[in-house]
Motif scaffolding. Structure first.
Motif: not given
Length: 213
Positions: A30, A32, A34, A69, A71, A111-112, A115-116, A118, A121, A123
């Motif tokens: 994924d 991210l 930021s 979010e 996504s 929030l960040q 995400v990490g 799940t 990543l 980022a």
């Protein structure tokens, strides 16, 4: 099972977003962005008529009821797609201003980190390797000289600002990012630095993939 995070930091215009997006695609991780989260928060605060002089209490009053979010490459603010709106020069300016606020950084850090937890990543941002993911699997610091970064910024905005203004913006962002009290931009001691000034995306990605092998 712990997720792998590859953290990429660097100044504005260094090319870290392009690198991070393509790296995530190649690895099947994924991605991210930021910076997009910070831009969305800044847009919300701007819409609420707040500026850099606003108190932490006022800022938190707005953010506590805010849903942000990231996504599939799109940014949602209170469930509305704001992917285009957050890319204006005005939003970019206020993003740099509000990102110096601890209350904003604390709000977005939650929030960040979520995400990490799940997914594997990639980022990218200003403090991914130093603050948000200090135990990241791998860390990189992407940089480039300021003239090249200003030219990239100028090209990105499709001539909406002059090159002189783009260079001024890069210098002002560098100053704010490196001198802020909370989570200043810096290279993590264990990060690998890559200068993209005279390298294309494939060269940079090849260097990173060699480090990951």
């Amino acid at each position: 099972m712990p997720r792998k995070v590859i953290a990429i930091d660097g100044p504005a215009g260094a090319g870290k977003s392009t690198v991070a997006k393509e790296l995530a695609k190649r690895l099947g991780y994924d991605y991210l962005d930021s910076g997009a989260l910070y831009r969305a928060a800044a847009l919300k605060l701007m819409t609420a008529k707040l500026d850099g002089d606003a108190s932490d209490d006022k800022i938190m009053e707005i953010l506590k009821d805010t849903h942000i979010e990231f996504s599939n490459g799109k940014v949602y603010l209170d469930r509305a797609d704001v992917s285009e709106r957050i890319r204006t020069p005005e939003t970019g300016h206020y993003t740099s201003v509000f990102s110096t606020k601890k209350v904003v950084r604390d709000f977005l850090q939650v929030l960040q980190k979520a995400v990490g937890n799940t997914a594997d990543l990639v980022a990218e941002g200003r403090d991914m390797a130093t603050v948000v993911f200090p135990n990241a699997y791998r860390k990189f610091f992407i940089t480039a000289n300021e003239d090249i970064r200003a030219q990239r910024r100028f090209n990105q905005l499709n001539g909406k600002v002059s090159f002189t203004d783009a260079l001024k913006d890069v210098r002002e962002r560098d100053k704010r990012d490196s001198e802020r009290t909370v989570a200043p931009l810096m290279k993590a001691p264990d990060a690998i630095e890559i200068d993209t000034s005279n390298k294309d995306i494939e060269t940079v990605l090849s260097e990173i993939m060699r480090e990951l092998a």
